[in-house]
Design a protein around this motif. Sequence first.
Motif, PDB file in Angstrom:
ATOM      1  N   THR A  39      25.095  47.419  45.303  1.00  0.00           N
ATOM      2  CA  THR A  39      25.945  47.697  44.143  1.00  0.00           C
ATOM      3  C   THR A  39      27.314  48.199  44.601  1.00  0.00           C
ATOM      4  N   PHE A  40      27.325  49.072  45.592  1.00  0.00           N
ATOM      5  CA  PHE A  40      28.586  49.582  46.122  1.00  0.00           C
ATOM      6  C   PHE A  40      29.450  48.436  46.643  1.00  0.00           C
ATOM      7  N   PHE A  41      28.865  47.564  47.446  1.00  0.00           N
ATOM      8  CA  PHE A  41      29.647  46.472  48.020  1.00  0.00           C
ATOM      9  C   PHE A  41      30.100  45.484  46.945  1.00  0.00           C
ATOM     10  N   GLY A  46      34.648  43.660  43.732  1.00  0.00           N
ATOM     11  CA  GLY A  46      35.236  43.595  42.390  1.00  0.00           C
ATOM     12  C   GLY A  46      36.586  44.289  42.323  1.00  0.00           C
ATOM     13  N   ALA A  47      36.718  45.415  43.019  1.00  0.00           N
ATOM     14  CA  ALA A  47      37.999  46.137  43.030  1.00  0.00           C
ATOM     15  C   ALA A  47      39.086  45.299  43.705  1.00  0.00           C
ATOM     16  N   ILE A  48      38.725  44.656  44.812  1.00  0.00           N
ATOM     17  CA  ILE A  48      39.693  43.800  45.506  1.00  0.00           C
ATOM     18  C   ILE A  48      40.070  42.610  44.629  1.00  0.00           C
ATOM     19  N   ALA A  49      39.076  41.990  43.997  1.00  0.00           N
ATOM     20  CA  ALA A  49      39.351  40.852  43.119  1.00  0.00           C
ATOM     21  C   ALA A  49      40.226  41.280  41.938  1.00  0.00           C
ATOM     22  N   SER A  50      39.947  42.458  41.356  1.00  0.00           N
ATOM     23  CA  SER A  50      40.756  42.947  40.239  1.00  0.00           C
ATOM     24  C   SER A  50      42.202  43.179  40.666  1.00  0.00           C
ATOM     25  N   LEU A  51      42.384  43.705  41.870  1.00  0.00           N
ATOM     26  CA  LEU A  51      43.731  43.914  42.387  1.00  0.00           C
ATOM     27  C   LEU A  51      44.475  42.583  42.520  1.00  0.00           C
ATOM     28  N   VAL A  52      43.842  41.604  43.125  1.00  0.00           N
ATOM     29  CA  VAL A  52      44.476  40.296  43.322  1.00  0.00           C
ATOM     30  C   VAL A  52      44.789  39.645  41.970  1.00  0.00           C
ATOM     31  N   ILE A  53      43.846  39.703  41.035  1.00  0.00           N
ATOM     32  CA  ILE A  53      44.063  39.109  39.714  1.00  0.00           C
ATOM     33  C   ILE A  53      45.191  39.831  38.979  1.00  0.00           C
ATOM     34  N   ALA A  54      45.218  41.168  39.049  1.00  0.00           N
ATOM     35  CA  ALA A  54      46.286  41.936  38.388  1.00  0.00           C
ATOM     36  C   ALA A  54      47.647  41.586  38.989  1.00  0.00           C
ATOM     37  N   LEU A  55      47.717  41.463  40.301  1.00  0.00           N
ATOM     38  CA  LEU A  55      48.983  41.099  40.937  1.00  0.00           C
ATOM     39  C   LEU A  55      49.410  39.696  40.514  1.00  0.00           C
ATOM     40  N   PHE A  56      48.458  38.793  40.412  1.00  0.00           N
ATOM     41  CA  PHE A  56      48.761  37.419  40.012  1.00  0.00           C
ATOM     42  C   PHE A  56      49.190  37.352  38.545  1.00  0.00           C
ATOM     43  N   VAL A  57      48.448  38.018  37.669  1.00  0.00           N
ATOM     44  CA  VAL A  57      48.703  37.942  36.227  1.00  0.00           C
ATOM     45  C   VAL A  57      49.892  38.803  35.812  1.00  0.00           C
ATOM     46  N   ASP A  58      49.923  40.074  36.275  1.00  0.00           N
ATOM     47  CA  ASP A  58      50.952  41.016  35.848  1.00  0.00           C
ATOM     48  C   ASP A  58      52.123  41.132  36.818  1.00  0.00           C
ATOM     49  N   GLY A  59      51.940  40.670  38.036  1.00  0.00           N
ATOM     50  CA  GLY A  59      53.004  40.740  39.023  1.00  0.00           C
ATOM     51  C   GLY A  59      53.102  42.057  39.765  1.00  0.00           C
ATOM     52  N   SER A  60      52.387  43.076  39.304  1.00  0.00           N
ATOM     53  CA  SER A  60      52.418  44.374  39.981  1.00  0.00           C
ATOM     54  C   SER A  60      51.263  45.225  39.475  1.00  0.00           C
ATOM     55  N   GLY A  80      29.212  51.006  34.644  1.00  0.00           N
ATOM     56  CA  GLY A  80      29.072  49.674  35.233  1.00  0.00           C
ATOM     57  C   GLY A  80      28.170  49.687  36.450  1.00  0.00           C
ATOM     58  N   SER A  81      28.289  50.716  37.281  1.00  0.00           N
ATOM     59  CA  SER A  81      27.418  50.833  38.453  1.00  0.00           C
ATOM     60  C   SER A  81      25.958  50.993  38.041  1.00  0.00           C
ATOM     61  N   PHE A  82      25.709  51.824  37.019  1.00  0.00           N
ATOM     62  CA  PHE A  82      24.340  51.995  36.537  1.00  0.00           C
ATOM     63  C   PHE A  82      23.797  50.699  35.939  1.00  0.00           C
ATOM     64  N   TYR A  83      24.643  49.978  35.221  1.00  0.00           N
ATOM     65  CA  TYR A  83      24.239  48.691  34.638  1.00  0.00           C
ATOM     66  C   TYR A  83      23.805  47.721  35.737  1.00  0.00           C
ATOM     67  N   ILE A  84      24.655  47.570  36.726  1.00  0.00           N
ATOM     68  CA  ILE A  84      24.350  46.657  37.829  1.00  0.00           C
ATOM     69  C   ILE A  84      23.092  47.111  38.555  1.00  0.00           C
TER      70      ILE A  84
END
Length: 155
Positions: A39-41, A46-60, A80-84
Amino acid sequence: MHNINYVLISLLGGLIVPLQLAMINAFRHTSGATQIQSTFFLYVGGAIASLVIALFVDGSIKPPLYQHASWWMWLSGLLGSFYILCIFLAAPHIGATNTLLWVFLGQMIFATMIDSSGFLGMQIKKLDSLKLIGLGFIFIGGLIMIYSEYRHSSS
């Protein structure tokens, strides 16, 4: 139905969950990680993917205005961690189908409660008998799925 695009996006989100479940189970078995470590990994990825998507969509990325947010608003990641973790613990024992069906029923029951009460500022949606019948059908479907598995395992 003017919201068909959002229905399709929701279906896509639903398609991702069992795929994610199978992938993390394979990761756990091949890597030797425990369910909570997996779950941690998953969340690191997910955090890395969210960062990349935010940079792509919002530019910063800009820091949130944390002083305007209540303490409990930061608990979403914890939930979310408990759900997973819950689905990762259940799926190896009752299967992905049964796990996701019962998770879905739990989500639908609580979502209905949230919608009908306007909890946490959500728009109020009237609860009626048809919605309750729909929840009943999901529950009956779950019982049929469990009975089917029990019938096949005992024969």
